[in-house]
Design a protein around this motif. Structure first.
Motif, short mmCIF file in Angstrom:
data_model
loop_
_atom_site.label_atom_id
_atom_site.label_comp_id
_atom_site.label_asym_id
_atom_site.label_seq_id
_atom_site.Cartn_x
_atom_site.Cartn_y
_atom_site.Cartn_z
N CYS A 299 0.72 -1.33 0.02
CA CYS A 299 0.18 0.10 -0.09
C CYS A 299 0.85 1.37 0.09
CB CYS A 299 -1.07 0.02 1.04
SG CYS A 299 -0.20 -0.03 2.82
N GLU A 300 1.96 1.44 0.79
CA GLU A 300 2.64 2.48 0.79
C GLU A 300 3.49 2.81 -0.37
OE1 GLU A 300 5.58 -0.25 2.60
OE2 GLU A 300 3.43 0.00 2.76
N ALA B 299 1.05 4.49 -2.71
CA ALA B 299 0.79 5.78 -2.39
C ALA B 299 1.81 6.73 -2.64
CB ALA B 299 0.49 5.81 -0.86
N ILE C 23 0.07 11.91 1.95
CA ILE C 23 -0.04 10.40 2.22
C ILE C 23 -0.48 10.28 3.55
CG2 ILE C 23 1.36 8.23 2.63
CD1 ILE C 23 3.39 9.33 0.30
N VAL D 157 -2.62 5.43 1.97
CA VAL D 157 -3.04 6.08 0.80
C VAL D 157 -2.66 7.39 0.29
CG1 VAL D 157 -5.22 4.85 1.11
CG2 VAL D 157 -5.07 7.28 1.97
N ALA D 158 -2.91 7.47 -0.88
CA ALA D 158 -2.26 9.06 -1.33
C ALA D 158 -3.66 9.89 -1.10
CB ALA D 158 -1.87 9.12 -2.59
N THR E 166 -9.20 10.44 -1.63
CA THR E 166 -8.50 9.30 -1.33
C THR E 166 -8.18 8.77 -2.26
OG1 THR E 166 -10.09 7.78 -0.37
CG2 THR E 166 -9.10 9.20 1.33
N ASP F 65 -6.78 4.92 -3.18
CA ASP F 65 -6.40 3.87 -2.39
C ASP F 65 -6.32 2.63 -3.49
OD1 ASP F 65 -6.51 1.62 -0.75
OD2 ASP F 65 -8.16 2.78 0.53
#
Length: 254
Positions: free
Chosen positions: A153-154, A157, A176, A190-191, A201, A203
């Motif tokens: 996930c990161e 993001a 972020i 998420v960004a 968001t 995601d």
């Protein structure tokens, strides 16, 4: 509340806003209505999810982000060179990211954000850091992520954060956010991008962008912008101290 109570309340409001616009008076001590730390929180209360934040000055999360920023400095040079002469670009990852940015630049507003979200979600396959690197919670820069074609996930993001900036979105409108999934008990990143005073968001778990006010079953923990790592706080500004508590490791399932 009587007329004198109302008058006192308005004087407090006027003092706070006067300090925001003109700075604290020279003869105000740290024990007055609002401390410098509290004023910083007031200025940043318009962050995603509308919560107050406090700057993080140390800890694992800050170190991870500083490591990413150092890599981004090198990648910005490579991306600029490839953008200027794509035929001679030797980085397929840079060309892939630039192609996504090109498509986004051709769109405006929400469509631009949505193009970045959709394209990066499709370009990267989900894979845990443990499976990919043999380590837990590795934060990768965009060109590393695009070179491997996988991330968690990161990594999504961070790639979206950089791509949105390259596509012309102001850094003031990009964040972020690290949040806690209260249903699954996991941390997730998420960004987030601001459009028309609303935070959307981006995601990796969904193609549709959702406003921060509509996100359910999460607790925001940290927010990262172009300058700082900040921690969300649940207390009133005047009570907040600098808090360097770190979240748990980002879940491998994200």
């Amino acid at each position: 509340m009587g007329i004198f109570g109302h008058s006192r309340a308005w004087r407090v409001v006027a003092l706070v806003w006067g300090m925001i616009w003109f700075g604290p008076a020279a003869d105000l001590s740290a024990g007055t209505l609002t401390s410098p730390g509290a004023m910083d929180l007031i200025r940043k209360s318009a962050e995603p999810f509308g919560l107050f934040v406090s700057k993080v000055s140390a800890g694992d999360l800050r170190e991870k982000w500083l490591g990413v920023e150092r890599k981004l400095d090198d990648e910005r040079v490579q991306l600029a060179l490839c953008d200027g002469d794509r035929e001679r670009c030797v980085s397929p990852a840079a060309l892939q990211l630039l192609a996504i940015v090109d498509n986004a630049r051709a769109r405006d507003g929400r469509a631009r954000l949505g193009e970045i979200n959709r394209a990066i979600n499709l370009a990267i396959r989900p894979m845990s850091d443990l499976a990919q690197y043999g380590q837990v919670d590795v934060w990768s820069s965009p060109l590393v992520t695009f070179a491997t074609g996988a991330g968690d996930c990161e990594d999504y993001a961070i790639a979206k954060f950089v791509a949105l900036r390259l596509a012309g979105v102001s850094p003031d409108d990009l964040r972020i956010v690290v949040m806690r999934d209260t249903i699954h008990g996991e941390d997730h990143a998420v960004a987030v991008a601001r459009l028309d005073d609303r935070w959307l968001t981006l995601d990796n778990r969904r193609m549709a962008m959702v406003e921060d006010t509509d996100v359910r079953n999460i607790r925001p923990l940290f927010v990262i912008d172009q300058n700082d790592v900040m921690k969300y706080v649940d207390r009133t500004p005047a009570m907040v101290q600098n808090d360097t508590t770190q979240p748990g490791l980002i879940s491998p399932s994200n």
